[in-house]
Design an enzyme around this catalytic site. Structure first.
Site, PDB file in Angstrom:
ATOM      1  N   ARG A 114      -3.551 -10.516   4.373  1.00 23.64           N
ATOM      2  CA  ARG A 114      -3.840 -10.518   3.053  1.00 23.64           C
ATOM      3  C   ARG A 114      -2.604  -9.923   2.376  1.00 23.64           C
ATOM      4  NH1 ARG A 114      -6.351  -7.030  -0.702  1.00 23.64           N
ATOM      5  NH2 ARG A 114      -7.311  -8.105  -2.299  1.00 23.64           N
TER       6      ARG A 114
ATOM      7  N   LYS B  14       0.818  -1.122  -0.029  1.00 23.22           N
ATOM      8  CA  LYS B  14       0.059  -0.108   0.130  1.00 23.22           C
ATOM      9  C   LYS B  14       0.833   1.183  -0.117  1.00 23.22           C
ATOM     10  CE  LYS B  14      -4.418  -1.998   1.365  1.00 23.22           C
ATOM     11  NZ  LYS B  14      -5.441  -2.118   2.086  1.00 23.22           N
TER      12      LYS B  14
END
Length: 336
Positions: A311, A276
């Protein structure tokens, strides 16, 4: 004024006599941080918190899709989209996508999270029919693999479950399509509720919170209780604080620092930080594909707080890091 209890998680030995197990796993706590809306945070002994709150923190989490929630589990990301921020457009066909999924399982994934709609900041909505055409053939080709369908839409979830998926992962926390919650309840499906502020098109437009840690907790608690009231047992619910979804870097870091608070919901916690933007900014890695080290560092910080599911994009690297983390923590069981 309401109290929120964040266990101060530890794993060192020997444990003191008053140590309590965190979510039935290997970590423990004897004290908690009590958070209040006035901004105060106070360290108190676990014996000072209400019995119901203590039970939520200590009760073992039930297996999910046959996976032991006492150990970290890796959810591999398999996006079958042309525009996901990191792995969009990697496959030329559903057959190629399924082969990539098999490789991720060989690399050490415990389950696959398959998505047909990008939810990166600024992404446009995808019509349900298009989303189904992207995901359903891949799910069918991966028969026998534990699969989560990453979708906000009931029609897509329904097609995915028929094709072989077994868990619904909704980044909107069941707010985008009201029919999805009822579908999950009626079919007793495990579901992951994620927090996001706004939709992908607008979520990074100056997100604001009174207290991001407590605000996200309240949202997740409300959605868990909604599902429970409709008839879905809490042991089928996973919660995800939604790192990067309608959050600034400061919000993300506050949530990561306080992750243990979410054990108070009595559900397994899923953490999705892989590649991210904030990982790239802090770690000086503009290219998302070069963010594995930073992503793994944050995942290990999550393990230290008792997070159960991670994840990730970089499965083999994450699996290796977890194995080494556990070996060092246990201090035995491996040859020199």
């Amino acid at each position: 004024m309401r109290d929120y209890y964040r266990p101060l998680v530890r794993s060192d030995a020997p444990r003191p006599k008053d140590a309590l197990p965190l979510a039935g796993g290997p970590r423990w706590f004897s004290h908690v941080a009590r958070h209040r809306r006035d901004g105060s945070v106070t360290r108190i002994h676990a014996s000072e918190i209400p019995e119901a709150a203590l039970a939520r923190l200590t009760t073992p989490r039930a297996p999910l899709l046959g996976l032991d929630m006492r150990q970290p589990q890796i959810m591999a990301i398999l996006n079958v989209t042309p525009d996901s921020f990191s792995d969009g457009g990697l496959d030329g066909s559903s057959t190629e996508a399924a082969l990539r999924g098999r490789r991720l399982m060989t690399d050490g994934a415990d389950l696959l999270d398959i998505g047909g709609e990008s939810t990166r900041p600024g992404a446009e909505d995808v019509a349900p029919g298009e989303e189904i055409s992207r995901t359903e053939p891949v799910i069918r080709a991966l028969a026998g693999v534990p699969i989560s369908i990453d979708t906000r839409k009931m029609a897509v979830a329904k097609a995915a479950i028929r094709a072989g998926a077994a868990l619904v992962n909704d980044v909107s926390g069941l707010t985008h399509d009201p029919a999805l919650a009822d579908f999950c309840v009626e079919n007793a499906l495990p579901v992951c509720i994620m927090h996001s502020q706004g939709d992908p098109q607008t979520m990074q437009d100056a997100p604001r919170y009174d207290d991001v840690l407590l605000d996200v907790y309240d949202f997740l608690e409300e959605q868990v209780e909604m599902l429970e009231a409709k008839g879905l047992s809490r042991d089928k619910i996973v919660v995800d604080p939604g790192i990067g979804f309608g959050k600034t870097q400061a919000h993300n870091l506050a949530l990561l620092n306080g992750l243990a608070l979410f054990h108070g919901l009595g559900c397994p916690i899923l953490l999705g930080v892989s590649r991210k933007g904030f990982v790239g900014r802090i770690g000086d890695a503009p290219d998302p594909k070069k963010r594995a080290p930073g992503s793994i560092a944050v995942a290990l910080a999550g393990i230290a707080q008792g997070v159960q599911i991670f994840r990730v994009h970089d499965v083999a690297e994450t699996r290796q890091a977890i194995a080494l983390w556990q070996a060092v923590e246990q201090g035995a069981g491996h040859d020199a």
